[in-house]
Design an enzyme around this catalytic site. Structure first.
Site, PDB file in Angstrom:
ATOM      1  N   HIS A 109      -4.281  -5.544  -1.584  1.00  0.00           N
ATOM      2  CA  HIS A 109      -5.245  -5.380  -0.505  1.00  0.00           C
ATOM      3  C   HIS A 109      -6.252  -6.519  -0.399  1.00  0.00           C
ATOM      4  O   HIS A 109      -7.158  -6.460   0.416  1.00  0.00           O
ATOM      5  CB  HIS A 109      -5.975  -4.046  -0.667  1.00  0.00           C
ATOM      6  CG  HIS A 109      -5.115  -2.851  -0.403  1.00  0.00           C
ATOM      7  ND1 HIS A 109      -4.217  -2.358  -1.337  1.00  0.00           N
ATOM      8  CD2 HIS A 109      -4.988  -2.053   0.683  1.00  0.00           C
ATOM      9  CE1 HIS A 109      -3.602  -1.310  -0.843  1.00  0.00           C
ATOM     10  NE2 HIS A 109      -4.049  -1.099   0.382  1.00  0.00           N
TER      11      HIS A 109
ATOM     12  N   GLU B  79      -1.561  -2.649  -8.218  1.00  0.00           N
ATOM     13  CA  GLU B  79      -2.783  -2.883  -7.464  1.00  0.00           C
ATOM     14  C   GLU B  79      -3.178  -1.567  -6.828  1.00  0.00           C
ATOM     15  O   GLU B  79      -2.409  -0.611  -6.845  1.00  0.00           O
ATOM     16  CB  GLU B  79      -2.566  -3.962  -6.401  1.00  0.00           C
ATOM     17  CG  GLU B  79      -1.529  -3.625  -5.335  1.00  0.00           C
ATOM     18  CD  GLU B  79      -2.103  -2.931  -4.111  1.00  0.00           C
ATOM     19  OE1 GLU B  79      -3.304  -3.100  -3.825  1.00  0.00           O
ATOM     20  OE2 GLU B  79      -1.359  -2.201  -3.444  1.00  0.00           O
TER      21      GLU B  79
ATOM     22  N   SER C 261       0.829  -1.193   0.000  1.00  0.00           N
ATOM     23  CA  SER C 261       0.000   0.000   0.000  1.00  0.00           C
ATOM     24  C   SER C 261       0.872   1.255   0.000  1.00  0.00           C
ATOM     25  O   SER C 261       1.716   1.424  -0.869  1.00  0.00           O
ATOM     26  CB  SER C 261      -0.972  -0.041   1.193  1.00  0.00           C
ATOM     27  OG  SER C 261      -1.995   0.914   1.059  1.00  0.00           O
TER      28      SER C 261
END
Length: 314
Positions: free
Chosen positions: A284, A219, A122
């Site tokens: 995630h 992502e 992230s």
């Protein structure tokens, strides 16, 4: 115009052994103590000795989205990574804030310490890029210990544990959902992570100049399709994707109906003339696999696989 060099293979860290000390840092958002404690217990269950950096439970006095002051978060990362008694560093959580502290890290001290496993995803994408560009070290795109996925999903934990202790067992992280968005086969060194963080890095002084020759992992979370369109278009318009060898797509949690996201992925990346594999699940997704960055691999979109030439750790 000078052509950017191909993405290079990076120095791989040593695998972990029972009894190793692993430091926990919080480079981004504030860490709930009630999630940190069980995460530490899980690390102890692996035979590791977790050490919590001094400012992990800090809260910024004015900006509630940050785990303490930028300088303090950067100092935690520098000092734990440079400590010869620490074998690896893992992030407690993501959120936002790594971009604010990345330039305050003492990268000379990091380089002098040599490669160690560094784990996160992230917002931590900003640090993965910095470890690659400023230190030349491979890192692990994997779960963080104060997140729900690490605490509740056995597959997520096992992927990380195997990568840290028995990396030869996880040379080909897979998912039942993996399939070709664009067919083909390509070889290159992995890079990437959260797409919005990669786009935000463009134009900064130490940004990677290009993904040329690399296998780009992408992502994201919580970005509606039109915002993803903006992110992907920025990567395209900047020329950062020129010459990329292949693209591997992970999870798109809370980004809207996947049919819409998939149409956008095909629209933006389908014309690059390179293989694109979708559905590998890293990121995630609650059951996300750990994936090494900076390691040579072969992408076979038709077979739905990403196979690494060497283990993530030595």
């Amino acid at each position: 115009m000078t052509t950017a060099p191909a993405v290079p293979a990076l120095a791989r860290p040593a695998r972990l052994r029972p009894g190793d000390r692993i430091a926990v840092v919080a480079p981004s958002g504030p860490v709930p103590e009630e999630r940190l404690r069980p995460g530490l217990d899980l690390l102890r269950g692996w035979g590791l000795e977790p050490v919590v950096a001094p400012h992990v439970l800090d809260a910024h006095p004015a900006l509630g989205h940050l785990a303490g002051a930028d300088a303090a978060r950067a100092r935690d990362l520098t000092e734990t990574y440079a400590d010869p008694a620490v074998a690896a560093v893992i992030c407690a959580r993501g959120g936002y804030g790594a971009q604010r502290m990345v330039d305050l890290v003492d990268w000379a001290a990091v380089r002098a310490a040599g490669p160690k496993p560094f784990v996160g995803y992230s917002d931590v994408t900003a640090l993965h890029e910095a470890f690659a560009v400023r230190a030349g070290f491979a890192t692990l795109h994997g779960p963080m210990i104060a997140t729900a996925a690490f605490l509740t999903e056995p597959r997520t934990r096992e992927s990380l544990r195997s990568t840290l202790f028995e990396p030869e067992r996880v040379r080909a992280p897979g998912a039942a959902t993996a399939r070709a968005l664009v067919p083909g086969r390509a070889a290159g060194v992995t890079l990437g992570g959260c797409a919005s963080l990669l786009a935000a890095d463009l134009g900064t002084p130490h940004a990677r100049p290009s993904a040329r020759g690399g296998l780009l992992l992408l992502e994201d979370v919580g970005e509606e399709p039109y915002r993803l369109d903006r992110i992907f278009t920025q990567l395209l318009r900047s020329g950062w994707l020129d010459g990329v060898a292949g693209i591997v797509l992970g999870s798109w949690e809370e980004c809207g109906p996947y049919e819409e996201v998939r149409a956008l992925l095909a629209d933006r990346f389908g014309g690059l003339g390179v293989p694109v594999l979708e559905g590998l699940g890293f990121g995630h997704d609650p059951a996300a696999p750990t994936v090494p960055l900076g390691v040579p691999a072969v992408l076979d979109a038709d077979a739905g696989t990403l196979a690494f030439d060497v283990p993530a750790l030595v």
